[in-house]
Design an enzyme around this catalytic site. Structure first.
Site, short mmCIF file in Angstrom:
data_model
loop_
_atom_site.label_atom_id
_atom_site.label_comp_id
_atom_site.label_asym_id
_atom_site.label_seq_id
_atom_site.Cartn_x
_atom_site.Cartn_y
_atom_site.Cartn_z
N SER A 290 -26.12 -31.62 12.59
CA SER A 290 -27.11 -31.96 11.58
C SER A 290 -26.52 -31.73 10.19
O SER A 290 -25.50 -32.32 9.84
CB SER A 290 -28.39 -31.15 11.81
N ASP B 21 -34.17 -40.84 15.99
CA ASP B 21 -33.79 -40.05 14.82
C ASP B 21 -33.72 -40.99 13.62
O ASP B 21 -32.97 -41.98 13.64
CB ASP B 21 -32.43 -39.39 15.06
N HIS C 268 -33.57 -35.90 17.18
CA HIS C 268 -32.63 -35.14 16.37
C HIS C 268 -32.44 -33.73 16.95
O HIS C 268 -33.40 -33.06 17.31
CB HIS C 268 -33.16 -35.05 14.93
#
Length: 404
Positions: A232, A336, A366
């Site tokens: 991320s 996502d 995600h």
């Protein structure tokens, strides 16, 4: 589509996350870098203790190091499967005690073994994976329960040392603190490699006699086979550090970044993409909440969704040309909203002949491979295995690239 349980969990997760970000924004008071020392872990987040003994469950040992006395920057090192004990390289004499099984592993220094044993030790040197956790720059840590489990999995599958970076969090330490911490860790690894070389001639200190060699990296790490892996927002940090390593390679010698892995990178931009419009209110991390995280990370003066930290393809992007970047694996999730921009970055890399495949996982969200809720799912396990397969093309010793 994700199941009902995941959808319900996602609703509460987003509510708690937004409340947390709003509380951090109120506490920050609009002042950037109020505390230079910073924090690298939130007290309300679950952590896993390090274990310097090789675990019976996965054969991985871990330990924590605070590597910068002037900040909260720390690392957690994961060492897989104990290497053959020196007693196993030569017949044990009757007077020699047998190796202790299950005791904390401290490693051994290269100069402490004979030349014949040193040659065997060289064959056991492991690649080094530098891992940056996720959390929107404001939460998460190298020692969180989820990150610990993920790093153990990667260390075991890749047969590599994993150095998980506990970088400083926002809003206590805004941009570029986390990015600078990433560069500092890579330079620290380079320093450890240089100290290990010095130790072969009986020196384990730096110029001022202040730094002793870190035994796990010195004994078993191969800095010439280094991979950066970001999760991320950690992918944004990994990409930045990789660019620095490409641009100023001499500052990091003998470390060589041979590849990077970007797992659902935290990319964004001013002009919305198709997925940012269609999936703006997607599971766990919706777009509005993530923009709030960016406001906590970037100062009010420099806030922009096209900031180089946020958009790697921004028009005013600086750094080395994309054709100089190392092989880059990108992992994305079907549900996502950040997926399109990650795909676009990968496509730009492929246009200049960089090996930059994209792994797209169906029915995923995600952080599907790193969030504690999903760690035991088949998709999370498959993702880690796929990463290991791709990574071994670049970290396996010549002649063993396809030994997996």
């Amino acid at each position: 589509m994700p199941g009902v349980g995941v959808k319900i969990y996602s609703v509460f997760f987003k509510l708690l996350l937004r409340h947390k970000l709003q509380s951090l924004a109120a506490a920050a008071g609009g002042e950037a870098d109020a505390a230079a020392f910073g924090v690298s872990c939130r007290p309300d987040e679950a952590t896993a203790p390090s274990n310097p003994a090789f675990s019976a469950a996965d054969g991985v040992a871990s330990k924590d190091l605070h590597i910068d006395p002037n900040s909260s920057l720390s690392v957690r090192i994961f060492l897989p499967t104990p290497p053959p004990h020196p007693h196993q390289l030569h017949p044990r004499r009757a007077s020699e005690p047998p190796p202790v099984v299950g005791a904390p592993y401290r490693g051994y220094l290269p100069h402490a073994v004979s030349s014949q044993r040193a040659a065997a030790s060289a064959r056991r040197r492991l690649p080094i994976i530098v891992q940056f956790h996720g959390g929107g720059f404001v939460s998460g840590s190298s020692s969180s329960a989820a990150n610990d489990a993920f790093c153990r999995r990667v260390a075991k599958l890749c047969d590599a040392i994993v150095v998980a970076v506990g970088y400083r969090l926002a809003p206590e330490s805004r941009y570029p603190a986390a990015f600078d911490d990433g560069v500092r860790v890579l330079r620290w690894i380079a320093k450890q490699a240089n100290l290990a070389m010095m130790s072969r001639v009986g020196a384990g200190v730096d110029t001022f006699g202040a730094s002793t060699v870190e035994p796990w990296i010195a004994a078993h790490g191969d800095p010439a086979r280094c991979v950066l892996l970001g999760v991320s927002c950690g992918a944004n940090i990994a990409n930045f550090v990789t660019r620095k390593a490409v641009e100023d390679g001499k500052l990091f010698e003998p470390v060589k970044v041979v590849a990077q892995v970007l797992m659902y990178p935290f990319f964004i931009g001013t002009v919305p993409t198709h997925s940012e419009i269609r999936l703006a209110n997607s599971y766990f991390y919706d777009k509005s909440t993530c923009i709030l995280a960016w406001r906590l990370f970037l100062s009010e003066k420099e806030f922009s969704l096209d900031h180089p930290a946020a958009n790697p393809l921004a028009p005013d992007r600086e750094g080395p040309p994309l054709k100089c970047m190392p092989p880059t694996l990108t992992v994305i999730a079907e549900h996502d909203w950040m997926r399109d921009r990650a795909i676009a970055y990968s496509e730009e890399l492929r246009k200049v002949n960089v090996d930059a495949p994209v792994l797209d996982y169906k029915d995923t969200v995600h952080e599907f491979a790193t969030l504690d809720l999903f760690l035991k799912t088949p998709q999370a396990q498959a993702c880690a295995e796929d990463i290991a397969i791709w990574m071994k093309k670049y970290i396996s010793l010549r002649g063993h690239e396809f030994s997996y």
